[in-house]
Design a protein around this motif. Structure first.
Motif, PDB file in Angstrom:
ATOM      1  N   THR A   1      15.286  13.910   5.689  1.00 52.97           N
ATOM      2  CA  THR A   1      16.041  12.824   6.303  1.00 52.97           C
ATOM      3  C   THR A   1      15.118  11.764   6.897  1.00 52.97           C
ATOM      4  O   THR A   1      14.239  12.073   7.703  1.00 52.97           O
ATOM      5  N   LEU A   2      15.348  10.523   6.489  1.00 51.02           N
ATOM      6  CA  LEU A   2      14.577   9.371   6.939  1.00 51.02           C
ATOM      7  C   LEU A   2      15.478   8.555   7.858  1.00 51.02           C
ATOM      8  O   LEU A   2      16.611   8.242   7.501  1.00 51.02           O
TER       9      LEU A   2
ATOM     10  N   ALA B   1      11.661  11.631   0.278  1.00 55.18           N
ATOM     11  CA  ALA B   1      11.734  11.050   1.624  1.00 55.18           C
ATOM     12  C   ALA B   1      10.366  10.526   2.049  1.00 55.18           C
ATOM     13  O   ALA B   1      10.256   9.414   2.582  1.00 55.18           O
ATOM     14  N   ASP B   2       9.311  11.303   1.798  1.00 54.67           N
ATOM     15  CA  ASP B   2       7.943  10.875   2.139  1.00 54.67           C
ATOM     16  C   ASP B   2       7.557   9.604   1.389  1.00 54.67           C
ATOM     17  O   ASP B   2       6.961   8.689   1.955  1.00 54.67           O
ATOM     18  N   ALA B   3       7.895   9.542   0.114  1.00 54.18           N
ATOM     19  CA  ALA B   3       7.551   8.377  -0.708  1.00 54.18           C
ATOM     20  C   ALA B   3       8.267   7.130  -0.199  1.00 54.18           C
ATOM     21  O   ALA B   3       7.674   6.051  -0.117  1.00 54.18           O
TER      22      ALA B   3
ATOM     23  N   PHE C   1       9.379   6.652   2.879  1.00 54.13           N
ATOM     24  CA  PHE C   1       8.757   6.373   4.181  1.00 54.13           C
ATOM     25  C   PHE C   1       7.506   5.524   3.979  1.00 54.13           C
ATOM     26  O   PHE C   1       7.349   4.464   4.585  1.00 54.13           O
ATOM     27  N   ASP C   2       6.611   5.992   3.117  1.00 52.76           N
ATOM     28  CA  ASP C   2       5.357   5.272   2.857  1.00 52.76           C
ATOM     29  C   ASP C   2       5.618   3.871   2.314  1.00 52.76           C
ATOM     30  O   ASP C   2       4.954   2.912   2.706  1.00 52.76           O
ATOM     31  N   SER C   3       6.598   3.748   1.442  1.00 52.81           N
ATOM     32  CA  SER C   3       6.935   2.456   0.856  1.00 52.81           C
ATOM     33  C   SER C   3       7.427   1.474   1.914  1.00 52.81           C
ATOM     34  O   SER C   3       7.018   0.303   1.928  1.00 52.81           O
ATOM     35  N   LEU C   4       8.299   1.927   2.811  1.00 51.88           N
ATOM     36  CA  LEU C   4       8.819   1.048   3.859  1.00 51.88           C
ATOM     37  C   LEU C   4       7.725   0.625   4.840  1.00 51.88           C
ATOM     38  O   LEU C   4       7.676  -0.534   5.256  1.00 51.88           O
ATOM     39  N   VAL C   5       6.841   1.546   5.203  1.00 56.40           N
ATOM     40  CA  VAL C   5       5.743   1.207   6.108  1.00 56.40           C
ATOM     41  C   VAL C   5       4.833   0.164   5.457  1.00 56.40           C
ATOM     42  O   VAL C   5       4.471  -0.846   6.073  1.00 56.40           O
TER      43      VAL C   5
END
Length: 74
Positions: free
Chosen positions: A23-24, A48-50, A52-56
């Protein structure tokens, strides 16, 4: 949660992002407000990790700077 701020030409906004398992959660809005919060659950933790990294990466590219989350309401 990681928190980022954008301050330029009178625009002051924040973006906070956190991840727990699949969950993001994203919270964003004008600095000094509660902003809006949305959560998305992905099929797997890798997805979810991918995301997260993309949005950051996107926010950093837009000119946001990472800050201590306690500063958001200043």
């Amino acid at each position: 949660m990681r928190t980022f701020e954008f301050r330029k030409n009178g625009v002051e906004k924040f973006f906070s992002i956190g991840i727990e398992g699949k969950t993001l959660t994203v919270q964003q809005g004008e600095i000094g407000s509660d902003g809006t919060t949305r959560s998305t659950t992905f099929e797997g933790e890798f997805d979810a990790d991918a995301h997260f990294d993309s949005l950051v990466t996107e926010k950093l590219r837009e000119g946001y700077i990472e800050v201590d989350p306690s500063r958001v309401t200043e």
